[in-house]
Structures are given as C-alpha cells and as structure tokens.
Design an enzyme around this catalytic site. Structure first.
Site, PDB file in Angstrom:
ATOM      1  N   SER A  87      35.976 -24.034 -70.685  1.00 40.86           N
ATOM      2  CA  SER A  87      36.288 -22.550 -69.922  1.00 40.86           C
ATOM      3  C   SER A  87      37.704 -22.146 -70.573  1.00 40.86           C
ATOM      4  O   SER A  87      38.535 -23.508 -71.243  1.00 40.86           O
ATOM      5  CB  SER A  87      37.051 -22.771 -68.809  1.00 40.86           C
ATOM      6  OG  SER A  87      35.849 -23.121 -67.633  1.00 40.86           O
ATOM      7  N   GLY A  88      37.557 -20.533 -71.309  1.00 42.21           N
ATOM      8  CA  GLY A  88      39.020 -20.203 -71.193  1.00 42.21           C
ATOM      9  C   GLY A  88      38.750 -20.345 -73.649  1.00 42.21           C
ATOM     10  O   GLY A  88      39.259 -19.384 -74.347  1.00 42.21           O
ATOM     11  N   HIS A  98      41.362 -18.588 -64.090  1.00 45.02           N
ATOM     12  CA  HIS A  98      41.035 -19.722 -63.516  1.00 45.02           C
ATOM     13  C   HIS A  98      41.542 -21.134 -64.127  1.00 45.02           C
ATOM     14  O   HIS A  98      42.054 -21.960 -63.659  1.00 45.02           O
ATOM     15  CB  HIS A  98      39.170 -19.702 -63.208  1.00 45.02           C
ATOM     16  CG  HIS A  98      38.331 -20.613 -64.228  1.00 45.02           C
ATOM     17  ND1 HIS A  98      37.991 -19.188 -64.635  1.00 45.02           N
ATOM     18  CD2 HIS A  98      38.298 -21.640 -64.323  1.00 45.02           C
ATOM     19  CE1 HIS A  98      36.999 -20.516 -66.220  1.00 45.02           C
ATOM     20  NE2 HIS A  98      37.437 -21.316 -65.464  1.00 45.02           N
ATOM     21  N   ASP A 129      37.867 -12.756 -65.804  1.00 47.13           N
ATOM     22  CA  ASP A 129      39.103 -13.827 -65.628  1.00 47.13           C
ATOM     23  C   ASP A 129      39.640 -13.955 -67.054  1.00 47.13           C
ATOM     24  O   ASP A 129      38.795 -14.035 -67.903  1.00 47.13           O
ATOM     25  CB  ASP A 129      37.501 -14.795 -65.200  1.00 47.13           C
ATOM     26  CG  ASP A 129      37.564 -16.462 -65.417  1.00 47.13           C
ATOM     27  OD1 ASP A 129      38.798 -16.456 -65.295  1.00 47.13           O
ATOM     28  OD2 ASP A 129      37.058 -16.856 -65.848  1.00 47.13           O
TER      29      ASP A 129
END
Length: 286
Positions: free
Chosen positions: A232-233, A80, A135
């Site tokens: 995120s990530g 995402h 994801d």
C-alpha cells in the site's frame, strides 16, 4: 477486500541513490501461464534497488506501507496507511511516530531514514473505509533526503496521463509487500510488471465497489502477479516523461492478491496533481 498495509519490520544502515539505469526490459508484460502464477508482488523477481530510487518504506504506528519520493522532503503514499494519526492540520502527536526509509544496497527497507513532521491526508478520503476513493496522502519530512533529481519520481498532468497510462500499457509496481495473502514479507524489494486495464474492466471486476476515473486498475485476467499487503502507498510507474519514468498510480486495495479476474486497484495520481502541487507549495518552507 483488503487494503494493502501491513505490520512493521526492522531498519538499519544508510544509502543515497544517485542514478537510474535503463529499465526497458523491466516494462514487459506477458500473461503468466498457470504454472508461473505466484501470489506476490514482482512475479518472483528481486528488484535492483538503484533502478527504483524513489521507492521508500513507511512505518506508521504499527503499519507498514510503501511510498515514493516526489520531492526531497515529500513522500506520496496511501491515505489508509496514515489515516487517523494526525490532527486536522497534519500535526502528529508524540505518540504517533512515522518514519520513512530508503532501500539499502541489498534491497532491504533499511537505508537512510527520516522522521515525518506532517501527515496530510486528502480531505475527501472517507476515513479508512475499504475501497473508498481519494486514497492518497503526502508526508512532509523533518529532514529531506540527500538525493539527485533522478531519485524523485514525476507525476503526469491529467491532460497527458492517458498517453502514458492507456489500457494495455505495461507498468511496474514495487514494494516489500506479502508474497501471498497474510503471508511473509520478502527481505528484498520486489518488482512486478502489470498491464493497465480499462475503467470498464475495473468496474466489471469490482461491481459492488465505488470505482471511478480517479482509480486505475492493473493486472492480468488470470491473476498471478499483483501488489499485496504491505505494498500500500507504493508507486505504479510507466515509461515516459523528462526523466524516463512517470508515477501513474498509488497502491490502494484489491480482493485478495493476484486472484484471477481481480486486478490491483490504484489511486490515479494525475487526478490529484493539482492538490499535490498546492500542498507541497504550502509546506516547502515549514
């Protein structure tokens, strides 16, 4: 629910990491008391950048995320963070600049920087839907980072992942994410210790979501320590493996940040080890 990407901030000087000191004291999980709870990654602790040389910052057309070095020119991150930026072959148009930066010695996401050539999102990712599985994405750099093997994080194969990421295992998550929901970003890299939860606990925390074995949850029943927007990530790491550290998760999403009973949800990277290896092999000589 919030996916954990956020907006970008500035970059500056250069750095190359060369070693990973002992981190035994970092992997220590203790349920915070109510007075100690803070809605931020790291539980209030600045990280020592050289302890986490695999950590990178990803700036992708207005989004800010984390990522990890899984090779000198390969970055693992969340789908995402980069969804919709590249074409079906992973090629970026000129208008979609994506940059990856190491930390500098002060813990800021302002070290050596490389441009991204290919953005390779997992083909089962559902195009940005909140809470979707798969994801995960790989970024291929134009110019790889000049780092030692210790700066490249290992991923456990599915067969041994349960040995290192079993429920109750103390893991660490790092990033430059918000200190609270919609809050400011820290100047320095943050680190938090969070215990891995059972799949059943994860499903109970998010009964309306599509939680499955390709997910991993981590956090405290009373909340207080968690990843947040902008993380995120980034990597969730445990002790073990030939270099002493293994990445077991990629920061994906959660309800708020550090809320009681709402664990951080991560993509379980061992589920995608074959895809990661096959993808990297296809692009190693681009």
């Amino acid at each position: 629910m919030n996916l954990r990407a956020t907006r970008v901030f500035s970059i500056a000087a250069l750095v190359v990491f060369t070693s990973v000191p002992a981190l035994s004291e970092t992997f220590s999980c203790k349920e915070p008391s109510s007075g100690d709870r803070v809605n931020r990654v790291a539980g209030g602790r600045d990280a020592i950048p050289a302890d986490f040389p695999w950590q990178v910052a990803v700036r992708a057309s207005g989004r800010f995320c984390g990522g990890s070095l899984i090779g000198r020119k390969f970055i693992l991150t969340a789908a995402h963070c980069v969804d919709g930026l590249a074409d079906a072959k992973g090629v970026l148009p000129p208008s979609a600049a994506v940059q990856v930066s190491l930390s500098n010695p002060h813990g800021q996401p302002a070290g050596e920087t490389s441009e991204v050539k290919y953005v390779l999102v997992h083909n089962q990712w559902a195009g940005g839907a909140s809470g979707s599985p798969h994801d995960i994405a790989i970024l291929v750099l134009w110019s790889g980072f000049d780092v030692t093997d210790q700066a490249i994080i290992n991923i456990p194969p599915p067969a041994i992942d349960p040995l290192y990421a079993s429920p109750g295992t103390c893991a660490v998550v790092t990033g430059w994410g918000a200190m609270r929901v919609d809050g400011p970003l820290p100047e320095r890299l943050q680190v938090a210790s969070v215990p891995v939860r059972t799949l059943e606990e994860c499903v109970q925390a998010y009964p309306a979501e599509d939680i499955g074995p390709n997910h991993l949850c981590a956090g405290y029943t009373g909340g207080g320590v968690d990843s947040c927007q902008g993380d995120s990530g980034g990597p969730l790491v445990v002790e073990g493996g030939p270099r002493g550290r293994l990445q077991v998760g990629v920061v994906s999403w959660g309800y708020g940040c550090a809320e009681p009973g709402r664990y951080g949800v991560y993509t379980r990277v061992s589920s995608y080890k074959k895809w990661i290896e096959e993808t990297a092999a296809r692009y190693k000589d681009f």
